[in-house]
Design an enzyme around this catalytic site. Structure first.
Site, short mmCIF file in Angstrom:
data_model
loop_
_atom_site.label_atom_id
_atom_site.label_comp_id
_atom_site.label_asym_id
_atom_site.label_seq_id
_atom_site.Cartn_x
_atom_site.Cartn_y
_atom_site.Cartn_z
CG ASP A 97 95.85 83.35 114.51
OD1 ASP A 97 95.06 83.77 115.36
OD2 ASP A 97 95.80 82.19 114.04
CD GLU A 127 96.19 84.18 119.63
OE1 GLU A 127 95.26 83.64 120.21
OE2 GLU A 127 96.67 83.69 118.58
C1 NOJ Z 1 93.41 82.74 117.47
C2 NOJ Z 1 92.26 83.51 116.90
O1 NOJ Z 1 92.06 84.66 117.69
C3 NOJ Z 1 91.09 82.59 116.87
O2 NOJ Z 1 89.89 83.27 116.53
C4 NOJ Z 1 91.37 81.45 115.92
O3 NOJ Z 1 90.32 80.52 115.99
C5 NOJ Z 1 92.68 80.76 116.27
N1 NOJ Z 1 93.74 81.66 116.58
C6 NOJ Z 1 93.14 79.87 115.12
O4 NOJ Z 1 93.63 80.65 114.07
#
Ligand code: NOJ
Ligand code: CA
Length: 552
Positions: free
Chosen positions: A220, A285
C-alpha cells in the site's frame, strides 16, 4: 513489537500450490475486499471463514491467486488500511487460526494468497502511536512518526503546506502543541521510515506472514514511505490556488512521494522474499511522475510488479485504449516485467458504471474484460466484476463509511457493497441462511446478478469470465511471455491485435466504432462478449463488444 501471537502452521500446510517461481508474471489475481465478500458468522461483515468457504467458487472461476485487502486488527477508520496490530486478525474478520485454515484450503485448491501490507502509516490506535502521544514532545517514542512543531505565532500553523489525499491539511495538532503528519486520515499517522526500528519492525512483519505461507504482498502507498528531508513546502495548496496537490499524483513531483531513498527499503525486502521457497512476490501500489521513475520500483533487487493504473482512467474509445495499452507495454519493456492490468479496484468507480450508466455500461465492461484478458502480463480482477456489478450510486449518506467522504464529499463505498451470492432479496446470501444483515445495503435489483442466478446461464457475465479464464489458462498464445502484441489494420474505432505461439495465432477484436464490424479472416471464434452475427457467409462483431479468434 516482534512477538508472534501464535505459532505458524506446520510446514506441510504452507506448501505453495506449485513450484513455478514466475507464477505471478501471467497470473489472474482476484481482489477480495474481505469486509464485503462473504459473511460466515452472521454479523453482516465479510470474514476470513467466509472467504474460505467460497474458495471453490474462485477455483471454478479460474483465477490463480487472491489478493486480500487488510484484515488485521484495526479500528476500521479506513476499511482496515489503519492497522493497529500487523500480526493479528481483527475479531471482525476472525482469528489467525481462521487465516491458517483459509490459506491451507486455498493452497490445496491451487490458489495462491497475496496479503496487503500497509507500511506508510499505522492506526492511531497502534501501540507505537499511543506511546508517542503519552511520551510527549522530544521523546524517543515520537521519533517513529513524523511529529513537528508548527509555524507562525505559537506554532499554530501546520509545519508545511502538505495536503491529505483525503482532503484538508496533512497535519493534525495535539493538545501539547505539536503536530503530526498523516497523508491520509488523522487516524492514520505516517511512520518515520528513516528510523531503524520502523524498518526492522516491517521486515519482521514480512517474515511473520511469509512464515504463515503467503505467496506475496500488495504494498500500500509503496511510493510514500520516505519524505523529502526538511519537509519542504509543495508551494501551492487548495487554499491558495483551488488545485488539490493530489492532482499531481502520477503526473508531477511531490516532496512526500517517490523519494529516491524509498528504494533502499525494497532492496532490503527483496532478499527476505527470495529467502522463502515457492516464488514469493510483491506488487506495488506506486505512483510516479514518469514510466522511468515507476520502473525503478521493479526488478530483481526490488519489487516484482507495480500496478498499471491507466485503464482506470481510460475512456470508452479506441484511441484511449490503444494509448493505455501502448504506454503500458512500453513501460513493461523498460522494466523487463510484465504489465499488471486493472479495470476496477476498491478505490475506483466500477468499470460497468464508468462506461455508461445503463445496459451499454455492462456491454462495454464485458468487452473491456476480454480486451484486458487477451493482453500479456497479469490481470487483477476486483470482486463482483465477474458478475457485472455496477457502482451503487444511491447509498444513503449516513451509511457511507469512507473517511474521504466527510473530507471531500467523494466516497468509495459504492464499489464496496457486499457480493450477491443467491436469492431474491438483499443481502442475497451474503451471510448464512436467514441472516439479513450487511454492513452496506445491496440494491433491490441485484437478485438477477447473483452468483446463483448467473451460474450456468448462457450469456451471463459470470459465464463469460469463466470461459475467458479457461481459454486464457489453456491457450499457448495467452501464456506468460507468449507472443508480442501485434496491432492489425482495422476500420476506425476497431481495435485488433494478435499474439502468436506454438503455431497458433490468437486475435482479439474490440468494436468501439458505433456499428457492426466485419471480423472475417481472423479464424474461429473462441469467445465473444456478445453473439456474433452472420453476414454474406462471414461474421460481424456487434457494436460495443469484443471477441477472441484463433487461427492455426
Ligand atoms: C490505498 C488503498 O488502496 C486505499 O483504499 C487506502 O485508503 C489508502 N491506500 C490508504 O492506506
Ligand atoms: Ca462476519
Amino acid at each position: 513489537m516482534t512477538a508472534s501471537h501464535a505459532t505458524p502452521p506446520a510446514a506441510s500446510d504452507r506448501t505453495p500450490p506449485n513450484a513455478d517461481h514466475d507464477w505471478w508474471r501471467s497470473a489472474v489475481v482476484y481482489q477480495v475486499y474481505v469486509r464485503s465478500f462473504a459473511d460466515a458468522n452472521a454479523d453482516g461483515i465479510g470474514d476470513l471463514e467466509g472467504v474460505r468457504r467460497r474458495l471453490p467458487y474462485l477455483r471454478d472461476l479460474g483465477v490463480d491467486a487472491l489478493w486480500l485487502t487488510p484484515f488485521y486488527t484495526s479500528p476500521m477508520v479506513d476499511g482496515g488500511y489503519d492497522v493497529a496490530d500487523y500480526r493479528d486478525v481483527d475479531p471482525l474478520f476472525g482469528t489467525l487460526a481462521d487465516f491458517d485454515a483459509m490459506i491451507a484450503d486455498a493452497h490445496a485448491l491451487g490458489l495462491r494468497i497475496i496479503v496487503d501490507l500497509v507500511p506508510n502509516h499505522t492506526s492511531d490506535r497502534h501501540p507505537w502511536f499511543q506511546a508517542a502521544l503519552t511520551a510527549g514532545p522530544g521523546s524517543a517514542e515520537r521519533e517513529r512518526y513524523l511529529f513537528a512543531d508548527g509555524r507562525g505565532e505559537g506554532g499554530k500553523l501546520p509545519p508545511n503546506d502538505w495536503e491529505s489525499i483525503f482532503g484538508g491539511p496533512a497535519w493534525t495538532r495535539l493538545p501539547d502543541g505539536q503536530w503530526y503528519l498523516h497523508l491520509f486520515d488523522p487516524a492514520q499517522p505516517d511512520l518515520n521510515w528513516r528510523h531503524p526500528e520502523v524498518r526492522a519492525e516491517f521486515e519482521d512483519v514480512l517474515r511473520f506472514w511469509l512464515d504463515r505461507g503467503v505467496d506475496g504482498f500488495r504494498i500500500d502507498v509503496a511510493h510514500g514511505m520516505i519524505k523529502a528531508e526538511g519537509l519542504p513546502d509543495v508551494g501551492f495548496s487548495t487554499l491558495t490556488t483551488g488545485r488539490r496537490q493530489v492532482e499531481l499524483l502520477g503526473k508531477g513531483r511531490l516532496p512526500y512521494f517517490d523519494q529516491d531513498e524509498v528504494h533502499d527499503i525494497y532492496r532490503a525486502w527483496r532478499p527476505i522474499l527470495d529467502s522463502y521457497p515457492g516464488g514469493r512476490m510483491a506488487v506495488a501500489e506506486a505512483w510516479a511522475e514518469t514510466p522511468q521513475r515507476l520502473a525503478r520500483y521493479i526488478g530483481p533487487d526490488e519489487l516484482h510488479q507495480a500496478f498499471s493504473f491507466d485503464f482506470l482512467d481510460a475512456t470508452w474509445s479506441a484511441e484511449s485504449f490503444r494509448k493505455v495499452i501502448d504506454t503500458a507495454l512500453a513501460e513493461s519493456a523498460i522494466v523487463g516485467a510484465p504489465t499488471t492490468w486493472v479495470l476496477s479496484n476498491h478505490d475506483k468507480q466500477r468499470h460497468v458504471t464508468r462506461y455508461g450508466d445503463g445496459p451499454e455500461g455492462l456491454r462495454r465492461a464485458r468487452a473491456a474484460t476480454l480486451l484486458m484478458l487477451a493482453l500479456p502480463g497479469s490481470a487483477y480482477l476486483y470482486q463482483g466484476e465477474e458478475l457485472g456489478l455496477p457502482e451503487v450510486l444511491d447509498l444513503p449518506d449516513e451509511l457511507r463509511q469512507d473517511p474521504a467522504f466527510r473530507r471531500t464529499g467523494e466516497s468509495r463505498d459504492g464499489c464496496r457493497v457486499p457480493i450477491p451470492w443467491n436469492g431474491e432479496l438483499p443481502p442475497y446470501g451474503f451471510g448464512p441462511q436467514g441472516c439479513d444483515l450487511s454492513w452496506l445495503p445491496a440494491p433491490a435489483t441485484w437478485g438477477a446478478l447473483s452468483v446463483a442466478a448467473q451460474t450456468g446461464a448462457p450469456g451471463s457475465t459470470l459465464e463469460l469470465y469463466r470461459d475467458a479464464l479457461r481459454i486464457r489458462r489453456a491457450h499457448p498464445a495467452l501464456a506468460a511471455d507468449a507472443g508480442d502484441v501485434t496491432w492489425l489494420e482495422t476500420g476506425p474505432g476497431v481495435l485488433a491485435f494478435s499474439r502468436a505461439a506454438a503455431g497458433t495465432v490468437l486475435t482479439c477484436v474490440v468494436n468501439i466504432s458505433g456499428g457492426p464490424a466485419p471480423v472475417d479472416g481472423y479464424g474461429d471464434p473462441l469467445v465473444a462478449s456478445e453473439p456474433l452475427t452472420a453476414r454474406d457467409g462471414g461474421r460481424l462483431l456487434p457494436v460495443d463488444s469484443a471477441a477472441w479468434f484463433e487461427r492455426r
